[in-house]
Motif scaffolding. Structure first.
Motif, short mmCIF file in Angstrom:
data_model
loop_
_atom_site.label_atom_id
_atom_site.label_comp_id
_atom_site.label_asym_id
_atom_site.label_seq_id
_atom_site.Cartn_x
_atom_site.Cartn_y
_atom_site.Cartn_z
N GLY A 1 0.77 -1.10 0.25
CA GLY A 1 0.06 -0.30 -0.51
C GLY A 1 0.87 1.26 -0.27
N GLN A 2 2.25 1.24 -0.39
CA GLN A 2 3.11 2.21 -0.43
C GLN A 2 3.58 2.42 -1.66
N THR A 3 3.18 2.58 -2.59
CA THR A 3 3.16 3.23 -4.05
C THR A 3 4.09 4.10 -4.15
N GLY A 4 3.38 5.04 -3.34
CA GLY A 4 4.13 6.63 -3.83
C GLY A 4 4.78 6.66 -3.11
N GLN A 5 5.10 6.13 -2.01
CA GLN A 5 6.31 6.26 -1.65
C GLN A 5 7.51 5.36 -2.20
N GLN A 6 7.32 4.91 -2.29
CA GLN A 6 8.52 3.44 -3.51
C GLN A 6 8.42 4.63 -4.76
N LEU A 7 8.06 4.59 -5.81
CA LEU A 7 8.21 4.94 -6.59
C LEU A 7 8.56 7.28 -6.33
N LEU A 8 8.69 7.43 -5.39
CA LEU A 8 9.09 8.87 -4.80
C LEU A 8 10.33 8.80 -4.34
N LEU A 9 10.66 7.18 -3.42
CA LEU A 9 12.50 7.11 -3.42
C LEU A 9 12.82 6.97 -4.80
N GLY A 10 12.69 6.28 -5.91
CA GLY A 10 12.80 5.66 -6.76
C GLY A 10 13.91 7.09 -7.28
N ALA A 11 12.66 8.63 -7.67
CA ALA A 11 13.38 9.33 -8.08
C ALA A 11 14.00 10.30 -7.21
N TYR A 12 13.69 10.51 -6.09
CA TYR A 12 14.66 10.87 -4.83
C TYR A 12 16.09 10.34 -4.90
N GLN A 13 16.02 8.84 -5.02
CA GLN A 13 16.88 8.73 -5.11
C GLN A 13 18.00 8.53 -6.52
N ALA A 14 17.08 8.39 -7.37
CA ALA A 14 18.16 9.13 -9.39
C ALA A 14 18.25 10.32 -8.94
N MET A 15 17.83 11.48 -7.88
CA MET A 15 18.28 13.11 -7.95
C MET A 15 19.42 12.50 -7.07
N MET A 16 18.99 12.30 -5.89
CA MET A 16 20.63 11.63 -5.05
C MET A 16 21.22 11.40 -5.72
N ARG A 17 21.49 10.96 -6.31
CA ARG A 17 22.34 9.91 -7.82
C ARG A 17 23.49 12.03 -8.34
N GLN A 18 22.46 12.34 -8.31
CA GLN A 18 23.11 13.38 -9.57
C GLN A 18 23.48 14.49 -8.92
N VAL A 19 23.15 14.30 -7.38
CA VAL A 19 23.77 15.48 -6.07
C VAL A 19 25.06 14.72 -5.54
N GLN A 20 25.10 14.02 -6.08
CA GLN A 20 26.59 13.07 -5.93
C GLN A 20 27.36 13.18 -6.97
N ALA A 21 27.08 13.55 -8.46
CA ALA A 21 27.19 13.33 -10.02
C ALA A 21 28.04 15.36 -9.62
N GLY A 22 27.64 15.81 -9.04
CA GLY A 22 27.10 17.48 -9.22
C GLY A 22 26.65 18.89 -9.80
N THR A 23 25.80 17.44 -10.25
CA THR A 23 24.29 18.72 -11.79
C THR A 23 23.41 18.77 -10.73
N VAL A 24 22.99 18.19 -9.69
CA VAL A 24 21.71 18.86 -8.70
C VAL A 24 22.14 19.58 -7.81
N THR A 25 21.49 20.35 -7.83
CA THR A 25 22.44 20.98 -5.89
C THR A 25 21.11 20.81 -4.85
N LEU A 26 20.62 20.46 -3.52
CA LEU A 26 20.24 20.80 -3.40
C LEU A 26 19.91 21.43 -2.14
N VAL A 27 18.35 22.54 -2.03
CA VAL A 27 18.93 23.67 -1.23
C VAL A 27 16.86 23.51 -0.23
N PRO A 28 17.42 22.73 0.26
CA PRO A 28 16.24 21.96 1.91
C PRO A 28 15.86 23.56 2.52
#
Lengths: 263, 659
Positions: free
Chosen positions: B182-209
């Motif tokens: 019952g957690q499809t949104g959570q898992q899809l978001l974590l997939g997108a979040y992890q893909a984004m965090m990979r780009q944070v590590q790669a230096g193309t995305v900067t997070l501004v929390p």
């Protein structure tokens, strides 16, 4: 099923609750416990709704309300997290702070509310803390390297149901930080282990498993989280009941990677 | 619950809005056959060479499914991406709470699904108020989304053979919905979040929390940046870029109580609207039929029970008005399974708007259950007997537990009680086929735009649309914009940034100066009551006119009596909240106006004056087969109404029937 004790008796209205709440004006300010008395608490209120009621009263009196983080209020976003009478997320197992309801308490109870306490989670104000260290652990390796557009058909890779279920159990982590807050060492092993497990249990995540385990563990250490000494308090308070078997799996992955010379 | 307003003496009524003098809006829909449009568009797009991409900066506001997937994908391509979000972590965005699933036209079940069928179902489900070209594109990329998510490690439910499992979901006659417990949104978001965090590590995305976007900056009519407030230090900051992507979700919390997270808000979208981005169909809101009923005034939000529950639960109320017996004491013959009775072919799986309205109807008749009489039963008894408790537990265990935690009742032995609640908003900022708003360089993705769901969204389509926009549309249309635009300088000391920063600071100071007696929550609750009573499940002229009289009065009261302690130079949650409520007090008026002007019923917008003899929503295709896009002209001055005509070349409008 969790049926709170108060439910089994008769419903009472207008509970009287005494709160001792941590107040701290900013990251570098000195904090202290502040006492509040509430006389009109409904047992159907959630714990955070009880704090909302208190805050409404404080604002009306011209005082600054208690700062705390919450968002979805249904136990999935991981934003909320309070140390309630020394227990992360309060007394009920498998329950986030926002899912805790006042029917769990008895009329006349005193409740002590504090923020998560860990070097890696500095207090920002009152009950809210900075958990960005978790994001940096994920950035270190908590992903599968696949660019948008580069994926094969979804059914091209078969995943045994048992593995998929175990991966899902681990992936259910909401990154609230309760595991860190409850651990006497402020270890992030359960959080990190859950992500290492989720991804390494799946065939898609297997090519990077060694590199992932090494980098995530190194980042966890660099953030100032303590070591795991197998107390299991993390599992006991985890609102998603993530198993410490995931820590064992992370240790195995880390050892395997250390010996195998991961790239 | 509405506050009775004094009748005003009738004078010559000032016009509520002004009709645009320009012709129908051009949505830049490619010509050619439906299934070739997106292919052709992608081919015609201008490209940016890999080595040049890092010179272009892109601001992404919001990190839910749309924002995180867009940030990750643009980062992978090599653009310089900055991702802003109000939370402490990008993974907190409210996409995380979606329970049920995501549609993909994979036809893995060999049961007759296809891209065209998903397209057709979505247009029909949206009651013929969505754009055909957009919806077909959405259906086309649905299959790529599923592939992408699986490759990222999203742990979808599997069959014993190792293949992905799927199921049928509200309103669909094929099994095309994929899910992770019952957690499809959570898992899809974590997939997108992890893909984004990979780009944070790669230096193309900067997070501004922990940043809140409080204004959009336009230079020469083009979006060039944003003004944010650092929610910890209070600092007002300026950020310049070549393009801005708003991925800030919907405005369901205008009703105060909704299934949205308590921090969900319309502020970023509304402030962009005030800078020239048009707002489309704001009256199209979705009321979700399966939520846990309200327990009291203290309630801060409503909790959704996934509508997948309707696959195994039967909805009923007592046949007799005023039957207050416990569910178990009511014999079979005295139960009314009203959805099965009225809609034999869809039964409990009728679309959300139909299920919600019927629940309201039986409660209005006095047949509602529970202490308040404002709920209906969702009963699992029959399927627990037929399939066994274990099967039901495997499917819904976490949902049953959640229900038990909130209500203290056990749904294995007592039927659940449910009632409709605001869940999703189909309206949003107007975008063309390129997801570009009426301001060049301002793109709007996911729930924040209006584009794909028409007047009613089908189940399991929100996750699909957020990810379609972020993974597979923005990465084509944003580079096309960047490659085909000549950019002048827009440094953060440009007068446009000065002006926006001063206006933001001015509003914060104005709120703090009042030092009144009414809290932001009290104003929010009052507004929410007004909206729920008159702009909720059923709307009529009289109620909408009442709201349009009362909102400006409430807004005046806000600026006279708002109570916010503390300062703007520190973390101040009341100040954040007050700013969002202030925006809702403006937005709500436009929403009610849109509902008043659309005198037809369609999808989630039910105008009591427009119904079939059987009481179903009656569309008026002759006068309303258009998108209403509102242009802001000032508080209290009539907005300008632009219309985009909707053409139906493939899915010909019919009266929806789920009988």
């Amino acid at each position: 099923m969790i049926v709170a004790p108060a439910l089994q008796g008769t419903r009472h209205h207008g509970m009287r609750i005494k709160l001792r709440v941590w107040r701290q004006a900013g990251p570098d300010a000195q904090g202290r416990l502040e006492d509040h008395q509430l006389d009109d608490i409904s047992p159907d209120m959630s714990f955070l709704e009880m704090l909302d009621v208190l805050n409404e009263r404080l604002i009306k009196a011209g005082d600054e309300p208690i700062d705390f983080d919450s968002d979805c209020r249904e136990g999935i976003c991981g934003t909320c997290g309070l140390m309630i009478d020394g227990r992360a997320h309060g007394p009920l197992p498998g329950t986030t702070t926002c899912q805790l309801h006042m029917r769990t308490y008895a009329d006349g109870d005193t409740i002590v509310i504090e923020p998560w306490r860990a070097d890696a989670f500095p207090v920002l104000r009152d009950l809210s803390v900075d958990r960005t260290a978790f994001d940096r652990i994920i950035a270190a390796g908590g992903f599968i390297s696949v660019n948008t557009g580069a994926a094969p058909d979804a059914n091209a890779v078969l995943v045994p149901k048992a593995d998929a279920d175990l991966a899902m159990d681990a992936a259910a982590c909401i990154a609230c930080g309760a595991c860190v807050a409850q651990c006497k060492n402020a270890s992030a092993a359960l959080f990190t282990g859950a992500k290492v497990s989720h991804l390494s249990l799946l065939p898609q995540g297997s090519p990077e498993r060694a590199r992932r385990a090494l980098r995530m563990v190194q980042q966890m250490d660099a953030e100032g989280f303590g070591s795991c000494s197998n107390e299991g308090e993390c599992e006991a308070v985890c609102p998603k009941q993530i198993s410490i078997a995931n820590i064992a799996r992370m240790n195995r992955e880390f050892t395997r990677a250390s010996l195998g010379g991961a790239s | 619950m509405a506050i009775a307003a004094p009748e005003r003496p009738t004078t010559v009524a000032a016009p509520r809005f002004v009709e645009a003098s320009t012709p129908m809006l051009d949505a830049r829909i490619p010509s050619g056959p439906l299934e070739r449009k997106w292919i052709q568009r992608k081919f015609e797009n201008k490209l940016v060479a890999p080595a040049n991409r890092r010179r272009y900066s892109v601001i992404v506001v919001g990190t839910g499914l749309a924002g995180a997937s867009a940030a990750a994908s643009l980062g992978e391509q090599g653009y310089d991406v900055k991702a802003f979000f109000i939370h402490d972590s990008p993974r907190r965005a409210h996409s995380i709470a979606a329970q049920g699933g995501i549609n993909a036209a994979k036809n893995y079940k060999n049961d007759g699904d296809s891209v065209y069928r998903l397209f057709y179902d979505t247009i029909k489900g949206g009651d013929y108020r969505a754009r055909e070209a957009n919806v077909h594109r959405l259906a086309e990329v649905s299959v790529n989304i599923l592939d992408q998510c699986v490759a990222q490690g999203v742990p979808f439910a599997r069959e014993y053979g190792g293949l992905i499992d799927n199921r049928s979901f509200g309103g669909a006659q094929v099994e095309r919905t994929f899910y992770a417990r019952g957690q499809t949104g959570q898992q899809l978001l974590l997939g997108a979040y992890q893909a984004m965090m990979r780009q944070v590590q790669a230096g193309t995305v900067t997070l501004v929390p922990r940043r809140e976007m409080l204004d959009l900056v336009t230079v020469d009519g083009v979006a060039r940046g944003i003004i944010t407030r650092d929610l910890i230090s209070g600092e007002i900051e300026r950020h310049s870029a070549h393009a801005v992507l708003l991925c800030t979700g919907g405005y369901g919390t205008v009703f105060y109580l909704s299934t949205n997270a308590v921090n969900s808000n319309v502020t970023a979208a509304w402030r962009a609207h005030k800078r020239g981005a048009w707002m489309a169909n704001p009256c199209f809101t979705q009321i979700h039929p399966t939520c846990i009923p309200v327990s009291g005034d203290h309630q801060s939000k409503l909790t959704l029970m996934s509508e997948s529950l309707r696959n195994n639960g039967r909805i009923w109320v007592p046949k007799n008005v005023g039957d207050r017996r416990q569910a178990s004491a009511i014999p079979e013959a005295e139960r009314d399974y009203y959805l099965e009775r009225k809609y034999p072919s869809f039964g409990n799986l009728v679309p959300r708007d139909v299920a919600s309205r019927n629940a309201k109807e039986v409660c209005d008749e006095g047949r509602g259950v529970g202490d308040s009489g404002l709920s209906v039963y969702l009963d699992f008894r029959d399927d627990i007997t037929r399939l066994g408790r274990d099967v039901i537990k495997a499917r819904y265990g976490n949902l049953f537990e959640m229900y038990n935690r909130i209500t203290g009742e056990d749904p294995y032995s007592t039927p659940m009680r449910i009632f409709p609640a605001v869940h999703y908003t189909m309206g949003g900022l107007w975008v063309d086929y390129h997801l570009q708003s009426s301001i060049p360089g301002l793109f709007v993705l996911g729930e924040a735009n209006f584009s794909d769901h028409g007047a009613n969204r089908l189940g399991a389509s929100a996750l699909m649309q957020g990810l379609a926009d972020g993974y597979f549309v923005a990465p084509y249309v944003v580079p096309d914009y960047l490659a085909s635009t000549k950019f002048g300088d827009a440094p953060v000391n440009h007068p446009a940034f000065d002006a926006a920063a001063i206006s933001v600071r001015g509003q914060l100071d104005r709120i703090l100066k009042v030092r009144g007696r009414t809290t932001p929550r009290e104003f929010h609750r009052k507004l929410g009551h007004l909206m729920w009573d008159h702009v909720g499940m059923a709307r009529n002229k009289r109620g909408l006119e009442t709201v349009l009289r009362e909102i400006p009065a409430l807004r005046e009261e806000f600026w006279r009596d708002i109570a916010v302690p503390g300062s703007a130079d520190l973390k101040n949650q009341s100040l954040e909240y007050a700013g969002r409520v202030a925006d809702y007090l403006e937005f709500a008026e436009e929403m009610a106006l849109d509902a008043l002007e659309r005198t037809e019923s369609c999808g989630g917008h039910f105008r009591e004056e427009s119904q079939t003899p059987e009481g179903e929503a009656l569309r008026d295709d002759e006068n309303f087969a258009h998108v209403a896009a509102w242009e802001f002209t000032g508080i209290g001055t009539p907005p300008v109404l632009h219309r985009e005509k909707l053409q139906f070349e493939y899915a010909h409008p019919t009266q929806r029937s789920y009988k």
